[in-house]
Design a protein around this motif. Sequence first.
Motif, PDB file in Angstrom:
ATOM      1  N   ASP A   1      49.268  57.894  31.343  1.00 41.16           N
ATOM      2  CA  ASP A   1      48.289  57.871  30.256  1.00 41.16           C
ATOM      3  C   ASP A   1      49.009  57.765  28.915  1.00 41.16           C
ATOM      4  O   ASP A   1      49.961  58.506  28.656  1.00 41.16           O
ATOM      5  N   ALA A   2      48.557  56.848  28.065  1.00 38.32           N
ATOM      6  CA  ALA A   2      49.079  56.751  26.696  1.00 38.32           C
ATOM      7  C   ALA A   2      48.031  57.355  25.773  1.00 38.32           C
ATOM      8  O   ALA A   2      46.885  56.898  25.746  1.00 38.32           O
ATOM      9  N   THR A   3      48.418  58.387  25.041  1.00 39.39           N
ATOM     10  CA  THR A   3      47.478  59.134  24.192  1.00 39.39           C
ATOM     11  C   THR A   3      47.966  59.094  22.740  1.00 39.39           C
ATOM     12  O   THR A   3      49.092  58.666  22.479  1.00 39.39           O
ATOM     13  N   GLN A   4      47.134  59.569  21.826  1.00 34.63           N
ATOM     14  CA  GLN A   4      47.593  59.627  20.433  1.00 34.63           C
ATOM     15  C   GLN A   4      48.767  60.588  20.298  1.00 34.63           C
ATOM     16  O   GLN A   4      49.638  60.411  19.441  1.00 34.63           O
ATOM     17  N   GLU A   5      48.810  61.618  21.156  1.00 34.56           N
ATOM     18  CA  GLU A   5      49.886  62.610  21.065  1.00 34.56           C
ATOM     19  C   GLU A   5      51.220  62.042  21.542  1.00 34.56           C
ATOM     20  O   GLU A   5      52.267  62.343  20.972  1.00 34.56           O
ATOM     21  N   ASN A   6      51.190  61.219  22.606  1.00 35.38           N
ATOM     22  CA  ASN A   6      52.482  60.770  23.140  1.00 35.38           C
ATOM     23  C   ASN A   6      52.854  59.350  22.717  1.00 35.38           C
ATOM     24  O   ASN A   6      53.787  58.771  23.252  1.00 35.38           O
ATOM     25  N   GLY A   7      52.124  58.786  21.752  1.00 37.75           N
ATOM     26  CA  GLY A   7      52.608  57.531  21.157  1.00 37.75           C
ATOM     27  C   GLY A   7      51.931  56.264  21.639  1.00 37.75           C
ATOM     28  O   GLY A   7      52.592  55.250  21.843  1.00 37.75           O
ATOM     29  N   CYS A   8      50.598  56.293  21.794  1.00 37.43           N
ATOM     30  CA  CYS A   8      49.873  55.078  22.197  1.00 37.43           C
ATOM     31  C   CYS A   8      50.001  53.995  21.115  1.00 37.43           C
ATOM     32  O   CYS A   8      50.448  54.266  20.000  1.00 37.43           O
ATOM     33  N   LEU A   9      49.596  52.778  21.454  1.00 39.42           N
ATOM     34  CA  LEU A   9      49.646  51.681  20.485  1.00 39.42           C
ATOM     35  C   LEU A   9      48.503  51.800  19.472  1.00 39.42           C
ATOM     36  O   LEU A   9      47.425  52.307  19.785  1.00 39.42           O
ATOM     37  N   TRP A  10      48.767  51.310  18.268  1.00 41.36           N
ATOM     38  CA  TRP A  10      47.755  51.172  17.207  1.00 41.36           C
ATOM     39  C   TRP A  10      47.749  49.709  16.764  1.00 41.36           C
ATOM     40  O   TRP A  10      48.806  49.086  16.657  1.00 41.36           O
ATOM     41  N   PHE A  11      46.571  49.170  16.488  1.00 45.75           N
ATOM     42  CA  PHE A  11      46.434  47.764  16.099  1.00 45.75           C
ATOM     43  C   PHE A  11      45.610  47.609  14.823  1.00 45.75           C
ATOM     44  O   PHE A  11      44.738  48.434  14.544  1.00 45.75           O
TER      45      PHE A  11
ATOM     46  N   ILE B   1      43.778  50.987  14.199  1.00 46.99           N
ATOM     47  CA  ILE B   1      42.991  51.810  15.123  1.00 46.99           C
ATOM     48  C   ILE B   1      43.829  52.121  16.359  1.00 46.99           C
ATOM     49  O   ILE B   1      44.596  51.273  16.831  1.00 46.99           O
ATOM     50  N   PRO B   2      43.727  53.361  16.889  1.00 46.21           N
ATOM     51  CA  PRO B   2      44.517  53.732  18.065  1.00 46.21           C
ATOM     52  C   PRO B   2      43.881  53.171  19.337  1.00 46.21           C
ATOM     53  O   PRO B   2      42.662  53.040  19.417  1.00 46.21           O
ATOM     54  N   LEU B   3      44.722  52.809  20.293  1.00 48.61           N
ATOM     55  CA  LEU B   3      44.221  52.343  21.591  1.00 48.61           C
ATOM     56  C   LEU B   3      44.792  53.206  22.706  1.00 48.61           C
ATOM     57  O   LEU B   3      45.706  52.778  23.413  1.00 48.61           O
ATOM     58  N   PRO B   4      44.288  54.431  22.854  1.00 49.61           N
ATOM     59  CA  PRO B   4      44.727  55.220  24.004  1.00 49.61           C
ATOM     60  C   PRO B   4      44.280  54.509  25.274  1.00 49.61           C
ATOM     61  O   PRO B   4      43.246  53.815  25.267  1.00 49.61           O
ATOM     62  N   ILE B   5      45.052  54.640  26.336  1.00 51.89           N
ATOM     63  CA  ILE B   5      44.698  53.945  27.580  1.00 51.89           C
ATOM     64  C   ILE B   5      45.221  54.748  28.759  1.00 51.89           C
ATOM     65  O   ILE B   5      46.278  55.380  28.667  1.00 51.89           O
ATOM     66  N   LYS B   6      44.469  54.721  29.830  1.00 49.03           N
ATOM     67  CA  LYS B   6      44.840  55.499  31.010  1.00 49.03           C
ATOM     68  C   LYS B   6      45.899  54.770  31.834  1.00 49.03           C
ATOM     69  O   LYS B   6      46.046  53.546  31.747  1.00 49.03           O
ATOM     70  N   LYS B   7      46.608  55.529  32.636  1.00 49.20           N
ATOM     71  CA  LYS B   7      47.581  54.993  33.580  1.00 49.20           C
ATOM     72  C   LYS B   7      46.957  53.833  34.360  1.00 49.20           C
ATOM     73  O   LYS B   7      45.837  53.941  34.857  1.00 49.20           O
ATOM     74  N   GLY B   8      47.692  52.716  34.455  1.00 48.93           N
ATOM     75  CA  GLY B   8      47.182  51.546  35.173  1.00 48.93           C
ATOM     76  C   GLY B   8      46.488  50.542  34.277  1.00 48.93           C
ATOM     77  O   GLY B   8      46.211  49.413  34.687  1.00 48.93           O
TER      78      GLY B   8
ATOM     79  N   GLU C   1      50.809  37.378  17.313  1.00 54.18           N
ATOM     80  CA  GLU C   1      50.802  37.598  15.860  1.00 54.18           C
ATOM     81  C   GLU C   1      49.998  38.813  15.425  1.00 54.18           C
ATOM     82  O   GLU C   1      49.838  39.047  14.227  1.00 54.18           O
ATOM     83  N   VAL C   2      49.457  39.592  16.372  1.00 55.16           N
ATOM     84  CA  VAL C   2      48.664  40.756  15.958  1.00 55.16           C
ATOM     85  C   VAL C   2      49.603  41.878  15.497  1.00 55.16           C
ATOM     86  O   VAL C   2      50.667  42.091  16.064  1.00 55.16           O
ATOM     87  N   VAL C   3      49.215  42.580  14.442  1.00 52.84           N
ATOM     88  CA  VAL C   3      50.037  43.657  13.895  1.00 52.84           C
ATOM     89  C   VAL C   3      49.766  44.944  14.678  1.00 52.84           C
ATOM     90  O   VAL C   3      48.619  45.354  14.824  1.00 52.84           O
ATOM     91  N   HIS C   4      50.835  45.538  15.205  1.00 45.98           N
ATOM     92  CA  HIS C   4      50.670  46.776  15.965  1.00 45.98           C
ATOM     93  C   HIS C   4      51.873  47.694  15.752  1.00 45.98           C
ATOM     94  O   HIS C   4      52.911  47.269  15.246  1.00 45.98           O
ATOM     95  N   LYS C   5      51.714  48.954  16.130  1.00 48.36           N
ATOM     96  CA  LYS C   5      52.769  49.955  15.941  1.00 48.36           C
ATOM     97  C   LYS C   5      52.548  51.072  16.954  1.00 48.36           C
ATOM     98  O   LYS C   5      51.536  51.104  17.656  1.00 48.36           O
ATOM     99  N   SER C   6      53.502  51.992  17.026  1.00 50.03           N
ATOM    100  CA  SER C   6      53.258  53.242  17.749  1.00 50.03           C
ATOM    101  C   SER C   6      53.992  54.353  17.022  1.00 50.03           C
ATOM    102  O   SER C   6      55.024  54.110  16.393  1.00 50.03           O
ATOM    103  N   GLU C   7      53.447  55.566  17.085  1.00 48.42           N
ATOM    104  CA  GLU C   7      54.032  56.706  16.380  1.00 48.42           C
ATOM    105  C   GLU C   7      55.112  57.339  17.259  1.00 48.42           C
ATOM    106  O   GLU C   7      55.198  57.063  18.451  1.00 48.42           O
ATOM    107  N   GLN C   8      55.885  58.226  16.658  1.00 43.76           N
ATOM    108  CA  GLN C   8      56.857  58.986  17.445  1.00 43.76           C
ATOM    109  C   GLN C   8      56.100  59.825  18.473  1.00 43.76           C
ATOM    110  O   GLN C   8      54.972  60.239  18.251  1.00 43.76           O
TER     111      GLN C   8
END
Length: 291
Positions: A179-189, A228-235, A243-250
Motif C-alpha cells: 500500500d502506498a499512503t500519504q504517510e509512506n510517500g505515495c505519488l502526488w500529481f 493531489i495525492p494518489l494513495p493506492i493499494k498493493k497491486g 510530461e505530467v508533473v509528479h512528486k513524492s514526499e519523504q
Amino acid sequence: SGEEQSPCLFQFHEDGFLVLEDFFTAEECDSMRRQIQGIVAEMEVPPHCRTEFSTKEKEQLQAQGSSDYFLTSGDKIRFFFEKGVLDERGNFLIPKEKSISKIGHALHAYDPVFQQITHCSKVQELGRKLGLERPVVVQSMYIFKQPGIGGEVTPHQDATFLHTEPLGRILGFWIALEDATQENGCLWFIPGSHTSGITRRMVRAASGTSTCVEFVGSERAYDDSQFIPLPIKKGGLILIHGEVVHKSEQNSSESSRHVFTFHVMEAKDTTWSKENWLQPTSELPFPSLYT
C-alpha cells in the motif's frame, strides 16, 4: 483508430495519469518482493561506494566513478543507496536491505520474474487499449522508499530524463507492491500538467567534464496546492504520462513503500534522444513490449 475511447482512457488523456486498482494480484506483488529479497541478499557493495572520501581529487574521481556506474546501468542490474547509509570506508551503517534506495535499470530484461511481469498479457492488453503500436521497454526500477529515510522525489516530468521527439511518447507503469499512503510517500500529481511541454532536460555531459550529466533549461516553479495525492493499494497500477508533473514526499512512516516501475516508449515515428543518459546498447536494444 477512430474507435470510441473508454472512459478511463479519456481520463488518462485529461489528467496525464490513470489509477487502475487491483491490476496485479497479491501473489504477483509478493513474487516480485521475494525475488528482490534474493537479489539484495547476494548484493555486494559496489566498488565505487567503497572509495574513501579523503582528498578533493578523490572526491571528484568518486563522483566520476559513481556517475559511470549510473551511466552504464541501462543494460545491467545495479544498486543505488540512500544518503548516509555507508561509512567513509563503504561499510554499511545499517542493514544493507534497509540502506538501498533503488535497483535499476534492466530488471525487465535480465530477471525472469520482472521480465514476466513487464511483458504479461495484462500489460500488453493495456498497451493495445492505449493505442501503442510499437512500444518498447526503455528502463525499469525497483524502488524501496525505506522507512524513515526514503528520500523525497522533487516535482519532475519523466520526459526531462527520457527525452523523445516528438514528446508524448513516454509512458510510465508504476506498480505498488505494498500500500502506498500519504504517510509512506505515495505519488502526488498536478492533473492536466502534461500538456505544456518540458522546460528542463537532463543530458549527457561532454566527455572529460567532471559530471556525467547536466541539466539544460530550468525547472518551473510549481504551486504546492496544485498537487493531489494518489494513495493506492498493493497491486494497483498508476499510468504516468511522460510530461505530467509528479512528486513524492519523504517516507516518514515505519513502513516501506516498495514499487516496481518501468517506462515504455512508442517507437513508431519516434526519435530517442542521443543526449539521454540512458542509451540502448548492442547487448540490450530496447525490447518490444509485445512478445
